[in-house]
Design a protein around this motif. Structure first.
Motif, PDB file in Angstrom:
ATOM      1  N   GLY A  17       6.116  -5.330  -5.533  1.00  0.00           N
ATOM      2  CA  GLY A  17       7.060  -4.241  -5.239  1.00  0.00           C
ATOM      3  C   GLY A  17       8.067  -4.656  -4.180  1.00  0.00           C
ATOM      4  O   GLY A  17       7.691  -5.135  -3.109  1.00  0.00           O
ATOM      5  N   VAL A  21       9.491  -0.818   1.652  1.00  0.00           N
ATOM      6  CA  VAL A  21       8.244  -1.203   2.325  1.00  0.00           C
ATOM      7  C   VAL A  21       7.872  -2.645   1.973  1.00  0.00           C
ATOM      8  O   VAL A  21       7.582  -3.459   2.859  1.00  0.00           O
ATOM      9  N   VAL A  39       6.711 -10.040  -5.983  1.00  0.00           N
ATOM     10  CA  VAL A  39       6.907  -9.822  -7.416  1.00  0.00           C
ATOM     11  C   VAL A  39       7.606  -8.486  -7.586  1.00  0.00           C
ATOM     12  O   VAL A  39       7.102  -7.451  -7.153  1.00  0.00           O
ATOM     13  N   SER A  40       8.807  -8.539  -8.192  1.00  0.00           N
ATOM     14  CA  SER A  40       9.598  -7.323  -8.298  1.00  0.00           C
ATOM     15  C   SER A  40       9.857  -6.980  -9.755  1.00  0.00           C
ATOM     16  O   SER A  40      10.316  -7.817 -10.529  1.00  0.00           O
ATOM     17  N   ASP A  42      12.074  -5.058 -10.758  1.00  0.00           N
ATOM     18  CA  ASP A  42      13.526  -5.008 -10.989  1.00  0.00           C
ATOM     19  C   ASP A  42      14.151  -6.364 -10.670  1.00  0.00           C
ATOM     20  O   ASP A  42      13.507  -7.232 -10.115  1.00  0.00           O
ATOM     21  N   TYR A  57      17.585   8.219   3.790  1.00  0.00           N
ATOM     22  CA  TYR A  57      16.367   8.310   4.588  1.00  0.00           C
ATOM     23  C   TYR A  57      16.683   8.573   6.034  1.00  0.00           C
ATOM     24  O   TYR A  57      17.604   7.982   6.594  1.00  0.00           O
ATOM     25  N   SER A  58      15.863   9.438   6.636  1.00  0.00           N
ATOM     26  CA  SER A  58      15.952   9.550   8.080  1.00  0.00           C
ATOM     27  C   SER A  58      14.942   8.545   8.645  1.00  0.00           C
ATOM     28  O   SER A  58      13.753   8.591   8.342  1.00  0.00           O
ATOM     29  N   ASP A 171       3.921  -1.088  -4.500  1.00  0.00           N
ATOM     30  CA  ASP A 171       4.577  -0.795  -5.769  1.00  0.00           C
ATOM     31  C   ASP A 171       4.693   0.694  -6.054  1.00  0.00           C
ATOM     32  O   ASP A 171       4.637   1.137  -7.194  1.00  0.00           O
ATOM     33  N   GLY A 172       4.867   1.480  -4.983  1.00  0.00           N
ATOM     34  CA  GLY A 172       5.200   2.894  -5.148  1.00  0.00           C
ATOM     35  C   GLY A 172       4.036   3.773  -5.569  1.00  0.00           C
ATOM     36  O   GLY A 172       2.912   3.316  -5.701  1.00  0.00           O
ATOM     37  N   GLY A 294       2.810   1.814   2.101  1.00  0.00           N
ATOM     38  CA  GLY A 294       3.884   2.685   1.621  1.00  0.00           C
ATOM     39  C   GLY A 294       3.378   3.696   0.609  1.00  0.00           C
ATOM     40  O   GLY A 294       2.213   4.101   0.633  1.00  0.00           O
ATOM     41  N   PRO A 302       8.529  15.701   1.381  1.00  0.00           N
ATOM     42  CA  PRO A 302       9.622  15.097   2.165  1.00  0.00           C
ATOM     43  C   PRO A 302      10.231  16.025   3.205  1.00  0.00           C
ATOM     44  O   PRO A 302      11.257  15.693   3.795  1.00  0.00           O
ATOM     45  N   GLY A 305      11.074  14.332   6.269  1.00  0.00           N
ATOM     46  CA  GLY A 305      11.647  12.991   6.089  1.00  0.00           C
ATOM     47  C   GLY A 305      10.779  11.902   6.692  1.00  0.00           C
ATOM     48  O   GLY A 305      11.275  10.999   7.352  1.00  0.00           O
ATOM     49  N   GLY A 307       8.149  10.135   4.826  1.00  0.00           N
ATOM     50  CA  GLY A 307       7.443   9.292   3.847  1.00  0.00           C
ATOM     51  C   GLY A 307       7.672   7.810   4.064  1.00  0.00           C
ATOM     52  O   GLY A 307       6.719   7.033   4.186  1.00  0.00           O
ATOM     53  N   LEU A 308       8.917   7.410   4.118  1.00  0.00           N
ATOM     54  CA  LEU A 308       9.204   5.986   4.328  1.00  0.00           C
ATOM     55  C   LEU A 308       8.796   5.564   5.733  1.00  0.00           C
ATOM     56  O   LEU A 308       8.310   4.446   5.936  1.00  0.00           O
TER      57      LEU A 308
HETATM   58  C1  LIG Z   1      13.495  13.879  -2.257  1.00  0.00           C
HETATM   59  C2  LIG Z   1      12.893  12.875  -1.323  1.00  0.00           C
HETATM   60  C3  LIG Z   1      13.473  12.664  -0.067  1.00  0.00           C
HETATM   61  C4  LIG Z   1      12.902  11.752   0.832  1.00  0.00           C
HETATM   62  N1  LIG Z   1      13.442  11.589   2.066  1.00  0.00           N
HETATM   63  C5  LIG Z   1      12.854  10.766   2.977  1.00  0.00           C
HETATM   64  C6  LIG Z   1      13.364  10.598   4.309  1.00  0.00           C
HETATM   65  O1  LIG Z   1      14.359  11.215   4.715  1.00  0.00           O
HETATM   66  N2  LIG Z   1      12.720   9.751   5.175  1.00  0.00           N
HETATM   67  C7  LIG Z   1      11.606   9.081   4.782  1.00  0.00           C
HETATM   68  O2  LIG Z   1      11.021   8.366   5.620  1.00  0.00           O
HETATM   69  N3  LIG Z   1      11.105   9.188   3.525  1.00  0.00           N
HETATM   70  C8  LIG Z   1      11.695  10.013   2.616  1.00  0.00           C
HETATM   71  N4  LIG Z   1      11.181  10.124   1.339  1.00  0.00           N
HETATM   72  C9  LIG Z   1      10.039   9.296   0.955  1.00  0.00           C
HETATM   73  C10 LIG Z   1      10.480   7.899   0.498  1.00  0.00           C
HETATM   74  O3  LIG Z   1      11.345   8.019  -0.620  1.00  0.00           O
HETATM   75  C11 LIG Z   1       9.296   7.024   0.088  1.00  0.00           C
HETATM   76  O4  LIG Z   1       8.261   7.179   1.009  1.00  0.00           O
HETATM   77  C12 LIG Z   1       9.729   5.549   0.038  1.00  0.00           C
HETATM   78  O5  LIG Z   1      10.646   5.324  -0.995  1.00  0.00           O
HETATM   79  C13 LIG Z   1       8.518   4.650  -0.172  1.00  0.00           C
HETATM   80  O6  LIG Z   1       8.926   3.307  -0.221  1.00  0.00           O
HETATM   81  P1  LIG Z   1       8.019   2.231  -0.977  1.00  0.00           P
HETATM   82  O7  LIG Z   1       8.706   0.919  -0.808  1.00  0.00           O
HETATM   83  O8  LIG Z   1       6.604   2.376  -0.565  1.00  0.00           O
HETATM   84  O9  LIG Z   1       8.019   2.686  -2.510  1.00  0.00           O
HETATM   85  P2  LIG Z   1       9.229   2.740  -3.538  1.00  0.00           P
HETATM   86  O10 LIG Z   1      10.503   3.076  -2.848  1.00  0.00           O
HETATM   87  O11 LIG Z   1       8.759   3.620  -4.644  1.00  0.00           O
HETATM   88  O12 LIG Z   1       9.345   1.238  -4.059  1.00  0.00           O
HETATM   89  C14 LIG Z   1       8.364   0.679  -4.900  1.00  0.00           C
HETATM   90  C15 LIG Z   1       8.948  -0.579  -5.537  1.00  0.00           C
HETATM   91  O13 LIG Z   1       7.946  -1.166  -6.372  1.00  0.00           O
HETATM   92  C16 LIG Z   1       8.513  -1.480  -7.648  1.00  0.00           C
HETATM   93  N5  LIG Z   1       7.430  -1.429  -8.631  1.00  0.00           N
HETATM   94  C17 LIG Z   1       6.840  -0.338  -9.155  1.00  0.00           C
HETATM   95  N6  LIG Z   1       5.878  -0.715 -10.016  1.00  0.00           N
HETATM   96  C18 LIG Z   1       5.860  -2.075 -10.008  1.00  0.00           C
HETATM   97  C19 LIG Z   1       5.079  -3.048 -10.677  1.00  0.00           C
HETATM   98  N7  LIG Z   1       4.112  -2.699 -11.526  1.00  0.00           N
HETATM   99  N8  LIG Z   1       5.327  -4.362 -10.414  1.00  0.00           N
HETATM  100  C20 LIG Z   1       6.297  -4.738  -9.546  1.00  0.00           C
HETATM  101  N9  LIG Z   1       7.088  -3.858  -8.887  1.00  0.00           N
HETATM  102  C21 LIG Z   1       6.848  -2.537  -9.116  1.00  0.00           C
HETATM  103  C22 LIG Z   1       9.582  -0.428  -7.845  1.00  0.00           C
HETATM  104  O14 LIG Z   1      10.546  -0.861  -8.783  1.00  0.00           O
HETATM  105  C23 LIG Z   1      10.148  -0.295  -6.437  1.00  0.00           C
HETATM  106  O15 LIG Z   1      11.135  -1.273  -6.198  1.00  0.00           O
HETATM  107  C24 LIG Z   1      11.731  11.032   0.439  1.00  0.00           C
HETATM  108  C25 LIG Z   1      11.178  11.217  -0.835  1.00  0.00           C
HETATM  109  C26 LIG Z   1      11.748  12.129  -1.703  1.00  0.00           C
HETATM  110  C27 LIG Z   1      11.115  12.338  -3.065  1.00  0.00           C
END
Ligand SMILES: Cc1cc2nc3c(=O)[nH]c(=O)nc-3n(C[C@H](O)[C@H](O)[C@H](O)COP(=O)(O)OP(=O)(O)OC[C@H]3O[C@@H](n4cnc5c(N)ncnc54)[C@H](O)[C@@H]3O)c2cc1C
Length: 413
Positions: A17, A21, A39-40, A42, A57-58, A171-172, A294, A302, A305, A307-308
């Motif tokens: 991912g 994060v 490993v991405s 995308d 994001y905040s 990976d989300g 993550g 959210p 704000g 989550g991230l």
């Molecule tokens: C409406 C909304 C508003 C928000 N506002 C805020 C805010 O203001 N502040 C804040 O701190 N947080 C906020 N969040 C939360 C924030 O969006 C997430 O917590 C954050 O995106 C998590 O990051 P991440 O890297 O863990 O996951 P993601 O951003 O989901 O990234 C995961 C990555 O893994 C990749 N991936 C998925 N599956 C695979 C796989 N099988 N193999 C390889 N790659 C894969 C995806 O393509 C992606 O690039 C908000 C969320 C929402 C829904």
């Protein structure tokens, strides 16, 4: 028959991912001297290809401090709006309840609002130049098998197989790593969606982040550079779905009717994106040869704000845990090495998720009780102690044992 005899694993660490994060963690670990493969699913992030997802994001000051250690804040600053004040109010209950002017205890703004694409392109840029970091883009994991000294990872491109001491799932929320490792992801759905859009405001926003708690859920106005603002409008699923079918003009009309004076005059500047809202926390953030960080480990409402920010705190704690383990000669993929990370991050995450849950429930209370809630908020807004506590939570500086990166220092042993 064992696929890999007693050779060195191909990589010390594999991260699945390349979201904010995964990229931050890869940079933190490579800065410690580890060799990482990311490993991405995308391709490399290219904003011009339109991968804008509407979100802004905040970023809490503590997480910003970590990015300053990575050396990326200068590149982000032109896109980062400092938050100078936070206001929250309950609908039909004025006046404003919280009003954190620039913090009395800690220098600087209350945080920064940055659009996702600015964050991702800056992190990609930095990651590409980071020594020890390799990428495999347009690739997904298709299988994971743990062995005593390594994890064997199958990739979906021509069935490549690689081995590593440790696999980290970034990976989300639908994390393949978490699901394949059999880690439970318990919680509930909010039966609501967050609609996100960018608007241009007529009146200067003056760096004020604002939130009003409406009947359908919170409505937030996050200030962006150039007097733009990112809106997060939470509504029950059925209402949100129907809002998403409206054309821009009708959507703007609905917005004016629902939030009227709170938003002021505006022009819609982006498409709309709707995200289903859920609360889920992994039963454990690490197991033998596998760790999660993550949204793969937790997803929360959210409304504040955070989550991230939780994910970035995972990055700081996990990098420090792995670095320390290696420093004292432990196998970095072993349960013994990873246990401190789980202890460090899980309780904080549960507290934050439950806090969001309580707020969400409070504002869904019947109208009579919501009046009481508004009154309580206004009392809290006047209490120095409550203000200080909430301000420190929002800034990401609460808790006694802050990872070094969140204190703005490179990790040292
Ligand atoms: C409406 C909304 C508003 C928000 N506002 C805020 C805010 O203001 N502040 C804040 O701190 N947080 C906020 N969040 C939360 C924030 O969006 C997430 O917590 C954050 O995106 C998590 O990051 P991440 O890297 O863990 O996951 P993601 O951003 O989901 O990234 C995961 C990555 O893994 C990749 N991936 C998925 N599956 C695979 C796989 N099988 N193999 C390889 N790659 C894969 C995806 O393509 C992606 O690039 C908000 C969320 C929402 C829904």
């Amino acid at each position: 028959m064992e696929l890999y005899p007693q050779t060195k694993p191909d990589y010390e660490i594999v991260i699945s991912g390349a979201g904010p994060v995964g990229l931050s963690l890869a940079i933190a670990l490579c800065d410690l001297g580890f060799e990482c493969l990311v490993v991405s699913k995308d391709g490399d992030f290219e904003p011009q290809k339109g991968n804008f997802d509407g979100r802004a994001y905040s970023i809490a000051p503590a997480c910003w401090a970590m990015w300053r250690v990575f050396g990326i804040c200068e590149a982000l600053e032109p896109f980062a709006q400092p938050i100078l004040k936070v206001e929250a109010e309950a609908a039909n209950f004025s006046p404003i309840c919280f009003d954190f002017e620039e913090d009395e205890e800690i220098d600087g703004p209350l945080g920064y609002i940055v659009e996702t694409h600015a964050i991702l392109s800056t992190l990609w840029e930095k990651a590409r130049k980071t020594a020890g970091l390799t990428f495999k883009s347009n690739t997904k994991l298709s299988g994971i098998k743990t062995q005593s000294d390594r994890v064997l990872i199958s990739l979906n491109d021509d069935d490549t197989k690689i081995s590593s001491k440790l696999l980290i799932g970034c990976d989300g929320r639908e994390s393949f790593v978490r699901k394949t490792a059999g880690i439970e992801f318990a919680g509930h759905d909010y039966e609501a969606k967050g609609i996100v859009a960018t608007v241009e405001l007529t009146k200067p926003h003056e760096g004020v982040a604002r939130q009003v708690f409406l009947k359908g859920g919170p409505f937030a106005v996050l200030p962006l550079k150039n007097n733009l603002a990112s809106l997060v409008w939470t509504e029950r699923i059925v209402v949100a779905d129907s809002l998403m079918t409206l054309n821009d003009l009708d959507f703007e009309l609905e917005l004016r009717e629902k939030v009227g004076d709170f938003l002021g005059e505006f022009t819609l500047k982006s498409g709309r994106f709707a995200y289903p809202l859920k609360m889920r926390i992994a039963d454990t953030f690490s197991t033998d040869r596998i760790a999660l960080a993550g949204d793969a480990a937790h997803t929360i409402h959210p409304l504040a704000g955070q989550g991230l920010n939780l994910g970035l705190k995972d990055v700081a704690a996990l990098a420090e845990t792995i670095g320390k383990a290696a420093h004292v000669g432990l196998d970095i993929g072993s349960t013994l090495a990873l246990e401190p990370y789980d202890e460090w991050r899980r309780a904080d995450t549960i507290n934050m998720a439950l806090g969001m849950d309580v707020l969400d429930k409070m504002f869904k209370a019947p109208p009579a009780l919501r009046g009481l809630v508004g009154f309580g908020m206004s009392l809290m807004g006047k209490s120095e102690l409550a203000r200080s506590f909430l301000s420190r939570e929002a800034k990401g500086v609460s808790g006694r044992n802050m990872p070094q990166l969140l204190q703005g220092h490179p990790i040292q042993f």
